[in-house]
Design a protein around this motif. Sequence first.
Motif, mmCIF file in Angstrom:
data_model
loop_
_atom_site.group_PDB
_atom_site.id
_atom_site.type_symbol
_atom_site.label_atom_id
_atom_site.label_comp_id
_atom_site.label_asym_id
_atom_site.label_seq_id
_atom_site.Cartn_x
_atom_site.Cartn_y
_atom_site.Cartn_z
ATOM 1 N N TYR A 75 37.947 45.254 36.671
ATOM 2 C CA TYR A 75 37.896 45.598 38.099
ATOM 3 C C TYR A 75 36.490 45.403 38.635
ATOM 4 O O TYR A 75 36.292 45.199 39.819
ATOM 5 C CB TYR A 75 38.412 47.015 38.340
ATOM 6 N N GLU A 76 35.517 45.447 37.724
ATOM 7 C CA GLU A 76 34.140 45.209 38.135
ATOM 8 C C GLU A 76 33.772 43.751 37.873
ATOM 9 O O GLU A 76 34.111 43.205 36.842
ATOM 10 C CB GLU A 76 33.180 46.075 37.311
ATOM 11 N N LEU A 120 32.459 49.815 48.443
ATOM 12 C CA LEU A 120 33.747 50.036 49.102
ATOM 13 C C LEU A 120 33.880 51.505 49.480
ATOM 14 O O LEU A 120 33.185 52.355 48.922
ATOM 15 C CB LEU A 120 34.874 49.643 48.163
ATOM 16 N N HIS A 123 37.752 56.330 47.056
ATOM 17 C CA HIS A 123 39.195 56.489 46.855
ATOM 18 C C HIS A 123 39.953 55.176 46.874
ATOM 19 O O HIS A 123 41.172 55.164 46.852
ATOM 20 C CB HIS A 123 39.811 57.417 47.911
ATOM 21 N N VAL A 124 39.258 54.035 46.941
ATOM 22 C CA VAL A 124 39.993 52.784 46.832
ATOM 23 C C VAL A 124 39.723 52.209 45.446
ATOM 24 O O VAL A 124 38.604 52.223 44.953
ATOM 25 C CB VAL A 124 39.590 51.780 47.923
ATOM 26 N N PHE A 125 40.803 51.787 44.775
ATOM 27 C CA PHE A 125 40.669 51.200 43.449
ATOM 28 C C PHE A 125 40.757 49.685 43.595
ATOM 29 O O PHE A 125 41.838 49.113 43.582
ATOM 30 C CB PHE A 125 41.766 51.723 42.525
ATOM 31 N N PHE A 126 39.608 49.076 43.766
ATOM 32 C CA PHE A 126 39.568 47.636 43.971
ATOM 33 C C PHE A 126 39.449 46.932 42.615
ATOM 34 O O PHE A 126 38.790 47.445 41.719
ATOM 35 C CB PHE A 126 38.383 47.268 44.853
ATOM 36 N N ASP A 127 40.092 45.813 42.476
ATOM 37 C CA ASP A 127 40.073 45.093 41.207
ATOM 38 C C ASP A 127 39.713 43.630 41.432
ATOM 39 O O ASP A 127 40.480 42.891 42.046
ATOM 40 C CB ASP A 127 41.441 45.193 40.529
ATOM 41 N N VAL A 130 42.261 40.737 39.799
ATOM 42 C CA VAL A 130 43.528 40.344 40.404
ATOM 43 C C VAL A 130 43.290 39.515 41.663
ATOM 44 O O VAL A 130 44.035 38.601 41.977
ATOM 45 C CB VAL A 130 44.404 41.576 40.704
ATOM 46 N N GLY A 209 49.077 50.771 46.261
ATOM 47 C CA GLY A 209 48.496 49.490 45.906
ATOM 48 C C GLY A 209 47.002 49.630 45.649
ATOM 49 O O GLY A 209 46.442 48.959 44.786
ATOM 50 N N HIS A 211 45.320 53.078 46.353
ATOM 51 C CA HIS A 211 44.928 54.495 46.173
ATOM 52 C C HIS A 211 45.810 55.142 45.117
ATOM 53 O O HIS A 211 47.017 55.148 45.257
ATOM 54 C CB HIS A 211 45.069 55.240 47.500
ATOM 55 N N ASP C 27 36.229 60.333 43.494
ATOM 56 C CA ASP C 27 36.661 59.094 42.884
ATOM 57 C C ASP C 27 35.995 59.028 41.514
ATOM 58 O O ASP C 27 34.785 58.990 41.410
ATOM 59 C CB ASP C 27 36.197 57.925 43.767
ATOM 60 N N ARG C 29 35.484 56.910 39.535
ATOM 61 C CA ARG C 29 34.565 55.840 39.191
ATOM 62 C C ARG C 29 33.152 56.253 39.548
ATOM 63 O O ARG C 29 32.252 56.155 38.766
ATOM 64 C CB ARG C 29 34.965 54.525 39.835
ATOM 65 N N GLU C 942 50.317 49.914 38.295
ATOM 66 C CA GLU C 942 49.464 48.921 38.954
ATOM 67 C C GLU C 942 48.665 48.132 37.917
ATOM 68 O O GLU C 942 48.508 46.926 38.047
ATOM 69 C CB GLU C 942 48.529 49.620 39.940
#
Lengths: 212, 496, 1033
Positions: A75-76, A120, A123-127, A130, A209, A211, C27, C29, C942
């Motif tokens: 994701y990073e 970002l 609370h957003v899980f960005f990847d 993908v 998708g 959160h 969060d 992370r 996910e």
Amino acid sequence: MQIFPRKLNLLPLVLGAAVFIAGGAVTFGVWYYFSPKNLQVGYAPQQPVPYSHRLHAGELGMDCRYCHANAERSYEAMVPPTQTCMGCHNIVRTDSARLEPVRQSWQTNDPIPWTRVHKLPDHVFFDHSVHLAAAVGCVTCHGRIDQMDVVRQDQPLSMAWCLDCHRDPGPNLRPRTETTNMQWQPDEAWTAHLDERVAALNPPTHCSGCHR
Amino acid sequence: MSDALPIDTLPIDDSVPIEDIGERHLMPADMTISEVTNLVAGVTERPAPRGWWILFIPAVMLAGLMFACLGYLVSAGTGVWGNNAPVYWAWDITNFVWWIGIGHAGTLISAILFLFRQKWRTSINRFAEAMTVFAVLCAAIFPALHTGRPWLDYYLFPIPNAMNVWPNFKSPLMWDVFAVNTYLTISVVFWYVGLIPDLATIRDRSTNLLRKRIYGFFALGWRGSHRHWQHYERAYLIFAAISTPLVLSVHSVVSFDFATSVIPGWHTTIFPPYFVTGAVFSGFALVMTLMLIVRAVFGMHRVVTLKHLDLMTKFMLATSMLVGYAYAMEFFVAWYSGNPYEWWHFYHTRIGLADSTGQRSPYFWAWLAMVSCNVGVPQIFWFKFARRSIPVMFVATLLINVGMWFERFVIIVLSIHRDYLPSAWGIFHPTLVDMGLYLGTMGFFLTLFLLFVRWLPMFAIAELKGILPGAHPSHLHDHHEPHEAPAGELSPAPAE
Amino acid sequence: MNDHEKTLPEPRVWRSLDELHSDGPRDMRTDHEKTPGALLETHSLLGRRGFIQYTGATAAALGMSACIRRPVEQIMPYSRAPEYQVPGVPLHYATAVSHRGDAIGVLATQHDGRPTKLEGNPDHTGSRGALGLLQQQAIWDLYDPDRARVPAHREGDSLLDSSFEAFDEAFGALIATHAANAGRGLRVLTRGTTSPSFMRLREAAKARLPQLRFHTWDSVNEANVLAGAHLAYGQQLGTVVDYGASRVVLAIDSDFLGTEPGALRAARAFGPTRAIERPDQEMSRLYVVESTFSVTGGAADHRLRLAPSQIEGYLRALARTLQSKGGFDLGAIAPAIIAAPLDAFSAHSAWLNTVADDLLAHRGTAPVVLGSGHAPALHALVHAINVALGNVGRSVKYFAPVDAAATDPVADLKALVADIGSGAVQTVIVLGANPVYDAPADVDVRAAFGHEGLTLVHLSSHREETSELATWHVPEAHFLETWGDHRAIDGTVSPQQPLVAPLWGGRAPIELLARLAGEANWRSHYVVQQTFRSRFPAPGSFGREWRRTLHRGVVAGTGGVPVQPPLIQAPAIATALAQAGETAAEGIELVFLPDSRLFDGRYANNIWALELPDPMTKIVWDNAALMSPATAARLSVRNNDVMRVSVGDASIEIPAFVLPGHADDTFTLHLGWGRPSAGRYGAGKGFDLRPLRSSAHMHHVAGATVAKAGRTYNVVHTQEHGSMEGRPLALDATLEAWRADPRFAQFRSVDPTEGPLWQRQDYSTGHQWGMTIDLGSCTGCNACVIACQAENNIPVVGKAEVARGRQMSWMRIDRYFVGDENDPRVALSPVACQQCEEAPCENVCPVTATSHSPEGLNDMAYNRCVGTRYCANNCPYKVRRFNYLSWHEYLDGDPELIGGVPTLTPTYGNMPETRKMQYNPNVTVRMRGVMEKCSYCVQRIEAAKIATRRDDRDMRDGDIVTACQQTCPTGAISFGDLNDPRSNVARKVRLDRGYHLLAELGVHPRTTFLARIRNANPAMGTPAAAASEEAEG
């Protein structure tokens, strides 16, 4: 007997106008100035090492993934370890003063404290992986990195901005081979088959998708 | 307080229909126009009577308690209340509905009774309107601060934002937000418009300039000209027309919070009318309670006569029967629907019949309290002595408000503390903060109300004059007089 | 908000009010990225996989000096990247843990250096991918803030912090002195072990120091089982019942699905035999005779309540009945049991004759099992019965003993104490055991260890009761911190592989042993490798074999091979039986059982365990004296009445709690509670039973007297109401009833024929996630509840808040009693969010914080939630949980809160960094004021979807395994894509046992329950008319 000066008759009018104008001003101010578009875009902090993407990615034409090696796996995208820098710089420009922090880190085993540019919302899980798998180009979110001496945030990275693309990904897609290409422009052959690609992609627009 | 009462001069003739009573002897025959002005406006000019202070000081202290509790609530978290799982809503929403309900009498009296030309309303409408505003303010506190993260309440308003997220317009809570806000706005404006001529009266009576300025400012330069009166009457009529549907809509919407859910005891179509009647009922009760106090404290026995009270008690008797009907209908529907969960809820949780494990609902007393107070107590108003005895009315109206609080408690807490899965059943215990906050809102309400009676005309002076015997066409005097009268007391028409 | 600010050590950096007000980690992370920074000072202690791996970005706040637009954050990349580590991508390692003489295979997940979750290792022959409750909760112990961090040395009356260097030196000296005198006066007290390395070193140490003597102590042990086998066969044997191959099981006072040895293995095998899919399939039948009410009793088809003193009588009577039937011969034992009186069981004649017939009718597949608490002679008799039934080799298998040198702990401990008393002992090294807390009342360990001139070295994770007497206390490393190995009861050998270097240092028992044995290199890594070298003899092959073994988690080719037991020693058994014999006494009988969560007390500081409801009573944060309603009535006590329970002149005070279905005139008392030095969370919780438990009566004792203490104590439990009130909730039926009416479940719980008023979402395409829970094989063991807690960062709220009804677990196991309150049956249904397609919660949320995903998930966006709680009110299943307060910091505020003293002012304390380290970085940690609920482990969904997209492949069934499904010992839970016709879940959803909970509401849940089938024996007459049928009455 007169207890109020005559001109006070204007008061209601003045009040009304004032409320209208002030209200409008406040609304606009909040709407524009409090938006990530204004608050985030253009953020370009000085880095401990004056690393130039223009030089490395632009002129030398290094691929993004040479340093940001995890972009397709994690994701990073990963800021590269000092190791990566030293890969070249124990041969090239070994005495450059501007590389001193790098050499220091290599000797002391302490990290180089880079300053985060692209942050970002919480609370957003960005990847990253993908998005690259879906073949969104680096340039889409990061702008023309290859022209930046100092990295600058190019896009708002707000939820609304994310959704715009998730709802209509077409314009931001490209062949997988071109994800790191900063100059790529869609051609006929590409746009012809864009629709089925988009259909196959169908990016999430529901909460979980991003959160969790 | 009853002993201090002067015996009313006029007998009550129950054989005569209400309108006639209203038309003929609503006011003591010897009541003169200037007496009305002096009585009402005088309150704002003389120093407050001891009784006022006796009520005001504790009220302010309670209000302070409310703010303390609220501060603590927001800083520590909703957990300082006793709410739990499954009772996620308890005193917070109970108090909300209770206050909103109380807020109903105002609009009802000023709007609906006005449209129905109920003259007797003139002695109580100002009062009731003020009460409405204050009650709605108290009510609004709860939905606003019962949320887990009140600082995010703005999510409930449709504001453009960088998240592209809008509120959920399917949610009754959403409707609530709009309903309550509309109601508050309209009530305030309605109240204020009614106040204008009387503010002018006080302005003109006041001697020092500051008073003149302040009241004058809010009187909006009222001069009592015929055009003013024309516009005023029309505006008042329009507002009455606007707020009439609101009386029905607000509490209907509040009732949707429950009616649209799936929980036994909540999920029922009878709620809108049920809630509205209940609201009117409790509203009337509180108007009466306060009226009796004020009447004693400021000696307004000649403005609010026993006949007014008599009519109000009858009104309450009627609404109490409606409420009683709703209670009965709930049980009928529970049985008629054949829904076992609904059935179980009413027969075990509400009445408290023992369940299969021999346990009783810990709450059946709440249901008893509600029925006896709301349906039982008002029955006493069948008797004339009760309709004429101040102490009886006072106690009865207090009991009715207690009962109405229990009604909301029964609907909210009893329904959710035992719903579908017995494994998830629980019980609710209030904490000190729950109680402090409830008492606090009462203090807050009283504070505002007492300030109102002290500084604003608590009766609609101008309208009262309109129903004086002297103002009646059948009266021997020149029938222009009552209309001239208020104007007559105004300062000479201002220059230019 | 002040109290939240003080919870954050570094200056608050915020970009929005939302964030400013939010407390604690939001969060993960950003949070877990903080921890490396926090741990920098421990740099030197941490190894290759240590925490100094700077992961991704470190949210190093530079405070408000940053420009107003945003906080300045720093990114700290590695200087040298470690091998294997891709920042942000979790790694999984195979390891193992032992429990009650058996080994359990574990797959541990590690996020950027932090172990965060344990799961079962599918390659392990014993656990086969499952993990029990105790193993699931073990991850928390790793981060227990109360673990001892440095060795301590006694100065006068107090233990003073010392250093590992100092200890190593002192320990070296100690060994040296004893090496000089061949180990005279040196004793080692250990727990029972399954570790080949341990045994190897033990022998080596004995060889080096001939007079050194080893003792073992476990307050909950398998000595009787081993002794029984030894008595029966004249040699050490490990007994394994193969429930998978069993048709009829008679469990006598044996909670083999719960706390007995090998329970996980048993559940794994037993589950499938209960979860039959078609009425015409064969189904196993379970008879349970027991004194308490165990999960095994709950799973039984027929259950008989007997006081523990009657168990022996029953067993003898059964043997006699069997003997009297044709074709069954106990040989020389027969005379010994012919005398057995039958009249005591005249009331239960069916339990002798019918059961005997059933056993005989299923020769070879009808094992009889006896609880490990009962006398060896009885175990021997059971072996004999199994032999006579022809079960041996088919449903009952024997294996070489895990530890051939295992001894009887009670005798062993007594011997040690005696020797200390006689002054023959100068030094005692205690490895792990905690006898000062859990030794029998008549063995005065405290006095012994306090003996003048005795040097006591204690190795344990905490400074606990025994440590307080120690000369030296050494922190014991967690099993995820150190190397080791375990041999399962069937011989399978597994390496125990650390995921992280000891957080604060720490030693493994084998490391101290290695030093005793004089190993130059005593580090566990080396020691274990040495052990394994002997297993991989091929020269040069070690490296490859070693890596393969570590990868699979088991040594290829070990285990699974039963031994042929010798002939049964009938005469010996007969004489033993003749000598044995319960003497029933007046008064109350007490049964001492290990607690399902704290076991023998070793988990007493584990907040997950403390707040986990007991499977039967649903009690949290306490133990109590469990009794039947009849007994309670006779003693006229009610729940919460404190009683003084006395045995002889010893007595304790403990509150009463009524458990329907418990044996009459008997109390069940759970061990492991009331530990004074458990730690900040567990100290003093519950009631210590030690005074009542004597070495002669470790399992049960008769003749206890009971008096009311005249006060009450608030025992908190999570389920107030135990009856279904005739509602079709946890459905079941007998096998006959099912065969007669295969679709009974749907008819009990009917989906409405009319759809909703609005247009329904189309779920016909794409993935549609669904779950099935098989009530037939669910035992209510709670493993799923803890797995969920570990996976989803679910907070613990403390006793006081549970009493208020604010427990947070996303998954709760509803337990209903059906039928006669004195002898009810149990109906279970695990309830988490049902992911309704027409979810009532979604319509009422004013801010769309909860909404539906196209894949049928009921999404919950925590950061959008304002906390109106309307959704929870409108949830018919009441599965939503609300953060009324900031639970994560709550336990570290006022300690009274944990103790259950209700208070007006919630206080927030600083949450120990270590506890934050356990959090799953892929799940938001919810702040106060936010609603939360089961998400079907959406983070795993996910992740799997991203993986498939990354590798350009389609989703396969089994790509997504939810935490509860993964751990379920009986495999009762399946999850997958309903639109995938080949998926497991799609098949199960169509089974005719399937039904939807509260289907009549028309909410169309995505979770399907499979009604439980009870394989009742018609000849038994009474029971198992299905619970739900009766419930209708």
